[in-house]
Design a protein around this motif. Structure first.
Motif, PDB file in Angstrom:
ATOM      1  N   GLN A  70      13.066  -5.505  11.740  1.00 27.53           N
ATOM      2  CA  GLN A  70      14.440  -5.612  12.207  1.00 27.53           C
ATOM      3  C   GLN A  70      14.608  -5.044  13.633  1.00 27.53           C
ATOM      4  N   GLU A  71      15.813  -5.340  14.196  1.00 25.61           N
ATOM      5  CA  GLU A  71      16.119  -4.907  15.562  1.00 25.61           C
ATOM      6  C   GLU A  71      16.074  -3.392  15.705  1.00 25.61           C
ATOM      7  N   GLN A  72      16.499  -2.648  14.672  1.00 28.62           N
ATOM      8  CA  GLN A  72      16.568  -1.190  14.740  1.00 28.62           C
ATOM      9  C   GLN A  72      15.294  -0.551  14.199  1.00 28.62           C
ATOM     10  N   GLU A  73      14.182  -1.309  14.132  1.00 29.30           N
ATOM     11  CA  GLU A  73      12.938  -0.788  13.568  1.00 29.30           C
ATOM     12  C   GLU A  73      11.769  -0.979  14.536  1.00 29.30           C
ATOM     13  N   VAL A  74      10.712  -0.232  14.247  1.00 33.44           N
ATOM     14  CA  VAL A  74       9.427  -0.383  14.935  1.00 33.44           C
ATOM     15  C   VAL A  74       8.390  -0.718  13.873  1.00 33.44           C
ATOM     16  N   GLY A  75       7.582  -1.779  14.071  1.00 33.81           N
ATOM     17  CA  GLY A  75       6.589  -2.197  13.091  1.00 33.81           C
ATOM     18  C   GLY A  75       5.213  -1.643  13.408  1.00 33.81           C
ATOM     19  N   ILE A  76       4.447  -1.316  12.344  1.00 34.37           N
ATOM     20  CA  ILE A  76       3.077  -0.808  12.493  1.00 34.37           C
ATOM     21  C   ILE A  76       2.161  -1.704  11.652  1.00 34.37           C
ATOM     22  N   GLN A  77       1.276  -2.439  12.306  1.00 36.52           N
ATOM     23  CA  GLN A  77       0.331  -3.320  11.623  1.00 36.52           C
ATOM     24  C   GLN A  77      -0.965  -2.559  11.326  1.00 36.52           C
ATOM     25  N   PHE A  78      -1.435  -2.715  10.054  1.00 32.49           N
ATOM     26  CA  PHE A  78      -2.658  -2.036   9.627  1.00 32.49           C
ATOM     27  C   PHE A  78      -3.732  -3.083   9.307  1.00 32.49           C
ATOM     28  N   ARG A  79      -4.964  -2.746   9.658  1.00 31.66           N
ATOM     29  CA  ARG A  79      -6.152  -3.512   9.267  1.00 31.66           C
ATOM     30  C   ARG A  79      -7.218  -2.510   8.854  1.00 31.66           C
ATOM     31  N   ASN A  80      -7.835  -2.790   7.720  1.00 28.22           N
ATOM     32  CA  ASN A  80      -8.829  -1.859   7.185  1.00 28.22           C
ATOM     33  C   ASN A  80      -8.245  -0.461   7.030  1.00 28.22           C
ATOM     34  N   ASN A  81      -6.928  -0.425   6.657  1.00 33.57           N
ATOM     35  CA  ASN A  81      -6.199   0.841   6.462  1.00 33.57           C
ATOM     36  C   ASN A  81      -6.145   1.704   7.725  1.00 33.57           C
ATOM     37  N   ARG A  82      -6.227   1.067   8.888  1.00 34.37           N
ATOM     38  CA  ARG A  82      -6.086   1.748  10.158  1.00 34.37           C
ATOM     39  C   ARG A  82      -5.028   1.022  10.990  1.00 34.37           C
ATOM     40  N   ILE A  83      -4.352   1.799  11.847  1.00 31.69           N
ATOM     41  CA  ILE A  83      -3.333   1.178  12.688  1.00 31.69           C
ATOM     42  C   ILE A  83      -4.015   0.218  13.660  1.00 31.69           C
ATOM     43  N   HIS A  84      -3.540  -1.028  13.551  1.00 31.29           N
ATOM     44  CA  HIS A  84      -4.076  -2.036  14.456  1.00 31.29           C
ATOM     45  C   HIS A  84      -3.194  -2.191  15.694  1.00 31.29           C
ATOM     46  N   GLN A  85      -1.880  -2.188  15.488  1.00 34.25           N
ATOM     47  CA  GLN A  85      -0.962  -2.416  16.605  1.00 34.25           C
ATOM     48  C   GLN A  85       0.438  -1.944  16.213  1.00 34.25           C
ATOM     49  N   VAL A  86       1.166  -1.429  17.216  1.00 34.54           N
ATOM     50  CA  VAL A  86       2.578  -1.073  17.040  1.00 34.54           C
ATOM     51  C   VAL A  86       3.395  -2.175  17.694  1.00 34.54           C
ATOM     52  N   VAL A  87       4.307  -2.791  16.910  1.00 36.17           N
ATOM     53  CA  VAL A  87       5.024  -3.961  17.390  1.00 36.17           C
ATOM     54  C   VAL A  87       6.531  -3.728  17.306  1.00 36.17           C
ATOM     55  N   GLY A  88       7.263  -4.527  18.070  1.00 30.65           N
ATOM     56  CA  GLY A  88       8.711  -4.442  18.071  1.00 30.65           C
ATOM     57  C   GLY A  88       9.336  -5.403  17.083  1.00 30.65           C
ATOM     58  N   PRO A  89      10.674  -5.626  17.163  1.00 31.06           N
ATOM     59  CA  PRO A  89      11.356  -6.512  16.219  1.00 31.06           C
ATOM     60  C   PRO A  89      10.765  -7.932  16.248  1.00 31.06           C
ATOM     61  N   GLY A  90      10.678  -8.562  15.057  1.00 29.71           N
ATOM     62  CA  GLY A  90      10.136  -9.916  14.951  1.00 29.71           C
ATOM     63  C   GLY A  90       9.671 -10.208  13.534  1.00 29.71           C
ATOM     64  N   VAL A  91       9.007 -11.386  13.356  1.00 27.38           N
ATOM     65  CA  VAL A  91       8.458 -11.806  12.073  1.00 27.38           C
ATOM     66  C   VAL A  91       6.946 -11.939  12.242  1.00 27.38           C
ATOM     67  N   TYR A  92       6.176 -11.317  11.324  1.00 28.31           N
ATOM     68  CA  TYR A  92       4.731 -11.222  11.507  1.00 28.31           C
ATOM     69  C   TYR A  92       4.010 -11.655  10.225  1.00 28.31           C
ATOM     70  N   SER A  93       2.802 -12.234  10.460  1.00 32.92           N
ATOM     71  CA  SER A  93       1.889 -12.607   9.360  1.00 32.92           C
ATOM     72  C   SER A  93       0.483 -12.214   9.789  1.00 32.92           C
ATOM     73  N   ASP A  94      -0.347 -11.860   8.771  1.00 31.12           N
ATOM     74  CA  ASP A  94      -1.722 -11.463   9.119  1.00 31.12           C
ATOM     75  C   ASP A  94      -2.616 -11.673   7.895  1.00 31.12           C
ATOM     76  N   PHE A  95      -3.900 -11.994   8.169  1.00 31.31           N
ATOM     77  CA  PHE A  95      -4.906 -12.176   7.128  1.00 31.31           C
ATOM     78  C   PHE A  95      -6.098 -11.326   7.494  1.00 31.31           C
ATOM     79  N   GLY A  96      -6.663 -10.635   6.540  1.00 29.76           N
ATOM     80  CA  GLY A  96      -7.826  -9.808   6.799  1.00 29.76           C
ATOM     81  C   GLY A  96      -8.112  -8.908   5.637  1.00 29.76           C
ATOM     82  N   LEU A  97      -8.949  -7.945   5.916  1.00 28.86           N
ATOM     83  CA  LEU A  97      -9.357  -7.014   4.886  1.00 28.86           C
ATOM     84  C   LEU A  97      -8.437  -5.800   4.902  1.00 28.86           C
ATOM     85  N   PHE A  98      -7.745  -5.616   3.797  1.00 31.63           N
ATOM     86  CA  PHE A  98      -6.801  -4.496   3.681  1.00 31.63           C
ATOM     87  C   PHE A  98      -5.811  -4.466   4.844  1.00 31.63           C
TER      88      PHE A  98
END
Length: 392
Positions: free
Chosen positions: A42-70
């Protein structure tokens, strides 16, 4: 098939269905570790994407999809978390007890602080995700900041005038220094209330009342001094006016006396000049008469004329002799006080050391009694005429 067989077949179907459902749940649960689709930030949030249970990227408002291990996506709210802290007993530098109420807003790290999020996520994930936990932690740190700032100042420097702003600034700076280590920041911090115990309030009221009484006493003293100074100035002014009036009267009297003396001197000069002229005229007329006498042919008529002239001369001489007396009489008539002065001087100069003075009431005639054998003087003290008695 009998009933027993039918029951066994139904039981098998039920077990198969249950096993299938559990398998599907386990499959879905296990598959969720490998993808997410259309997750929203959401607009008032900050997103944190994880891969292999580690932070992959910090992202802003939007819609996200991802495929991978954990893989997964978590969010941090960027909205302010309001908090209020009350501490009813804080000790000041001069050992006074006060209480404070402090309020403000808590903000978590934003997209611009992505490196800080990556660094602090493992330690402070719960604070970033849970509002209550973040508020509780900040309240504890706020109490510590309040005690530090209040304890470094005296009672007056904490609660009076602009000292409140200085106290708020100190708490704001101290609290932000403490929460900076966990990636938070505090804004809009205020100190809306200072809590005083009844004892402190009573002591403050007594101090204020004493100060007011002291100021009133000082004001009364200043007023009394001003009134005394004004009265003194008024009296001094009246004295100066009176002195000026007396000096002016004296000056005027001196001027009048000088003018009077000048007038008398002028009159005497006129009288003396008139006498000189009259004497000169008489001398001239006498010279004429002497020349006429030498004329043997002078007739009796001329003798008569000479006699008349001599009479006129005598008259003029008499007038000259009395002119000075007339002038003095005129002066005495116009200046009775001067006559009284002359009378006093004459009386004073007429008395000798052996003279005796008898004072009697006005309107009475003193009776003199000469001492002698058989004579006893009798004096009536009531002011009646005095009588004498003779012994038989």
């Amino acid at each position: 098939m009998n009933n027993r067989q039918l029951n066994l077949a139904g039981a098998r179907r039920i077990v198969v269905v249950v096993i299938a459902i559990v398998g599907i749940v386990l499959l879905l649960s296990f598959a969720g570790q490998f993808f997410y689709i259309f997750e929203s930030v959401q607009e008032q949030e900050v997103g944190i994407q994880f891969r292999n249970n580690r932070i992959h990227q910090v992202v802003g408002p939007g819609v996200y999809s991802d495929f991978g291990l954990f893989v997964s996506l978590e969010t941090i709210s960027a909205q302010a978390i309001p908090f209020t802290v009350t501490d009813v007993e804080i000790i000041t530098q001069d050992k006074q007890r006060i209480g404070l109420v402090v309020s403000g807003d808590i903000f978590r790290p934003d997209l611009g602080q992505a490196p800080l999020i990556e660094e602090q996520w493992a330690q402070y994930r719960g604070i970033y995700r849970d509002d209550l936990l973040a508020s509780t932690r900040v309240q504890d740190l706020a109490r510590q900041s309040m005690k530090v700032c209040v304890g470094d100042r005296t009672f007056d420097n904490n609660i009076i005038g602009t000292s409140r702003d200085e106290l708020r600034t100190c708490i704001d700076e101290e609290l932000n220094n403490l929460v900076a280590d966990i990636g938070l920041r505090i804004e809009n911090l205020v100190v809306p209330e200072v809590i005083l115990s009844p004892e402190v309030q009573a002591a403050l009221d007594a101090i204020v009342q004493s100060r007011l009484l002291t100021e009133k006493a000082a004001q009364d003293e200043l007023k009394a001094e001003a009134e005394a100074a004004a009265e003194q100035a008024r009296q001094e002014g009246e004295i100066r006016v009176e002195q000026s009036r007396i000096q002016e009267q004296t000056r005027q009297q001196i001027i009048l006396a000088q003018l009077e003396q000048e007038r008398l001197s002028a009159q005497l000069a006129v009288i003396e000049a008139t006498q000189v002229n009259d004497l000169a005229e008489i001398a001239r007329q006498q010279a004429v008469l002497l020349a006429t006498k030498e004329n043997e042919l002078l007739q009796a008529e001329e003798d008569l004329i000479i006699a008349e002239i001599l009479a006129e001369v005598a008259l003029v001489q008499a007038q000259a002799d009395t002119a000075l007396q007339d002038a003095l009489a005129l002066i005495y008539a116009q200046n009775p006080e001067y006559v009284e002065l002359l009378i006093v001087q004459a009386n004073a100069s007429a008395l000798t050391d052996t003279d005796k003075i008898i004072f009697t009431p006005e309107g009475t005639i003193p009776t003199l009694v000469l001492p002698g054998p058989g004579i006893v003087p009798t004096v009536d003290t009531g002011g009646q005429p005095t009588t004498t008695e003779s012994s038989p």
